[in-house]
Design a protein around this motif. Sequence first.
Motif, short mmCIF file in Angstrom:
data_model
loop_
_atom_site.label_atom_id
_atom_site.label_comp_id
_atom_site.label_asym_id
_atom_site.label_seq_id
_atom_site.Cartn_x
_atom_site.Cartn_y
_atom_site.Cartn_z
N GLU A 192 -9.07 5.91 -2.47
CA GLU A 192 -8.54 5.49 -3.58
C GLU A 192 -7.87 6.50 -4.38
O GLU A 192 -6.99 6.04 -5.15
CB GLU A 192 -9.81 4.63 -4.44
CG GLU A 192 -10.23 3.54 -3.78
CD GLU A 192 -11.13 2.63 -4.41
OE1 GLU A 192 -11.44 3.16 -5.59
OE2 GLU A 192 -11.80 1.51 -4.14
N THR B 9 0.89 -1.17 -0.04
CA THR B 9 0.07 0.06 0.14
C THR B 9 1.05 1.43 0.19
O THR B 9 1.91 1.35 0.89
CB THR B 9 -0.84 0.01 1.31
OG1 THR B 9 -1.76 -1.29 1.34
CG2 THR B 9 -1.89 1.24 1.35
N ARG C 78 -2.87 3.65 -3.08
CA ARG C 78 -2.60 2.37 -4.35
C ARG C 78 -2.36 1.26 -3.65
O ARG C 78 -1.36 1.22 -2.75
CB ARG C 78 -1.65 2.79 -5.34
CG ARG C 78 -1.43 1.77 -6.52
CD ARG C 78 -0.72 2.29 -7.70
NE ARG C 78 0.84 2.43 -7.24
CZ ARG C 78 1.66 1.31 -7.33
NH1 ARG C 78 1.22 0.28 -7.78
NH2 ARG C 78 2.77 1.85 -7.14
N SER D 161 -6.26 -1.42 4.67
CA SER D 161 -6.40 -1.76 3.32
C SER D 161 -7.26 -3.19 3.29
O SER D 161 -7.90 -3.37 2.19
CB SER D 161 -4.87 -2.45 2.76
OG SER D 161 -3.84 -1.19 3.06
N GLU E 187 -16.78 -1.16 -5.12
CA GLU E 187 -17.16 -0.24 -3.98
C GLU E 187 -18.36 -1.04 -3.59
O GLU E 187 -18.56 -1.32 -2.13
CB GLU E 187 -17.33 1.12 -4.32
CG GLU E 187 -17.73 1.85 -2.71
CD GLU E 187 -16.73 1.71 -1.84
OE1 GLU E 187 -17.04 1.88 -0.86
OE2 GLU E 187 -15.67 1.46 -2.26
N ARG F 85 -10.48 -1.99 2.91
CA ARG F 85 -10.84 -1.03 1.79
C ARG F 85 -11.40 0.24 2.01
O ARG F 85 -12.09 0.89 1.62
CB ARG F 85 -11.68 -1.64 0.68
CG ARG F 85 -11.15 -2.93 0.02
CD ARG F 85 -10.33 -2.82 -1.30
NE ARG F 85 -11.48 -1.76 -2.29
CZ ARG F 85 -11.95 -2.41 -3.23
NH1 ARG F 85 -12.22 -3.72 -2.87
NH2 ARG F 85 -12.87 -1.55 -3.72
#
Length: 582
Positions: free
Chosen positions: A60, A12, A64, A53, A85, A56
């Motif tokens: 965004e 990440t 990355r 991460s 999503e 989520r």
Amino acid sequence: MGLLLDIQHLSTSFKNEEREFVAVDDISFSLNQGETIAIVGESGSGKSVTSLSIMRLLNEKSSRISGNILFSRNGHTTDLLKLPERGIRRFRGKEISMIFQEPMTSLNPVLKCGEQVSESLRLHLGMSRQKAKEKTIALFEKVKLPRPEHIYHSYPHQLSGGQKQRIMIAMAISCNPSLLIADEPTTALDVTVQKNILELLKEIQEEYKMSMIFITHDLGIVSELAHQVAIMYKGKIVEAGKVKDIFSAPQHPYTKGLLACKPNLEVRWKSLPTIHDFMKEDEKGGFSSTGRSFSIQDKSLIEDTTEREKRLEDLYKKEPLLTIKNIHKTFSIRGRGWGLSSTKIHAVDDVSFSVYPGETLGLVGESGCGKSTLGKIILRLLEPNSGEIEYGGRNLRNLGTKDMRLMRKKMQVIFQDPYSSLNPIKRIGEAISEPMMVHKIYPSKNACKNATIELLEKVGLKPEHYHCYPHEFSGGQRQRIVIARALSVQPEFIVCDECVSALDVSVQAQIINLLQELKKQHGFSYIFISHDLGVVKYFSDRIAVMHQGKIVEIGEADQVYHSPASEYTRLLIDAIPKLVAV
């Protein structure tokens, strides 16, 4: 037990216009059903970014994420990173839940606590409003909240830190998730509340057969809770395995350093070990082992008991520097609604003790016991209802504003939160030199600047930091700045109010070593306020234990720890997480 979560080569990074910063760098680990893995490391190591991460929850546009996050349930495996999503929302809260570190900022301050939990039940399980309310109250009972129906209608600010964290736990388990992620859920809590929360999490995990990712920087907690542990350093997992294997025979120097940084409860090191004692970094960010080890068999590293006893004997032959007598402080809490009377809270209730020149008196107790209130009263930042405060033979309560301002040159304070203790729009050089100019410590502005730079170096910072702003520093660095500011007026006496409570164990060790060294150099006297009896035992000459506004016990630090006279002190000691392999 089947495999529930399989993290493969997760990376990440965060990007801005200038550069890309890698927060999590190619990590892999797996988690079985019903198992707990602890992710351990200092602030900035990538622990929380790993959990965000998985959920989520990162923006965004500025982040990355790459790799695979494989989640297996009912014979189906889903890569969470490949879901749109709308798809990931079906997993959040229902299959994977998260408890955040700070419940006050995680709960909506304008919504009642019950509504926040019942909303999740209505959204994910389609419950009616009434059914969701009944289920929420049952959950509040399960997490052992007092008066669950009353708390259902309470706002977050009306609850204690431990109660707010229980609300977050109730919310996290409301939909019976397969995976619970707990991100530093006990860091800001008292040891007794922390113990209760950990026991509650273990009970809930066993009942619901959940898997858990527990994120922390405290290895003592890991030994009591987890089956597996992964040690993170600068975005990488540097060591992983079963807790008992890692604790009994750590291989990586960073792991050895983390294990050693926490004060040893059986011996008193002359100086606390830090990460830098076990590993050194080069200019490119690489590291190597120093080969050093700390063993209780090495008597040269341990403070001599006879020397300590002689020092304390000489210390208590002196006249006290500070004496407080029969201090009382009450606060009135107004009733809610018409006709309701106010309630008086006895924050400090008939407290008396003395502090001697060159002594460190530890003041320990849970949140709300009156520690910080007493510290502010001693400095006359709060006025007591009654009692006397004598410093150097002068009664501080009889001093006017001008004389008290001069006295404050001798008496300083280091607050718990270095973020709010510094003015965000002032450069730190100005923040440190300003008290020097107010008290006319040096003859010119240039002399104050030179003295400030010298102080920065003394607390382990660099001369070029003089022109930097507070937001450019880490929490540990900011605490060093606050210490430098306290030293700027050349005080005799410093109140340290929970000044290491929010720091990582390695940074905490560095700050305690710094305070210890400054005491030796300048003969400072400290009142060291904390809820962590382990840290207080190491740092203090005597310990005063405070409970519900009263001093319930006071005595030499080792005696209070090894032979406590009060049941409350015994409860505090029993609640300290012990570094024991499971």
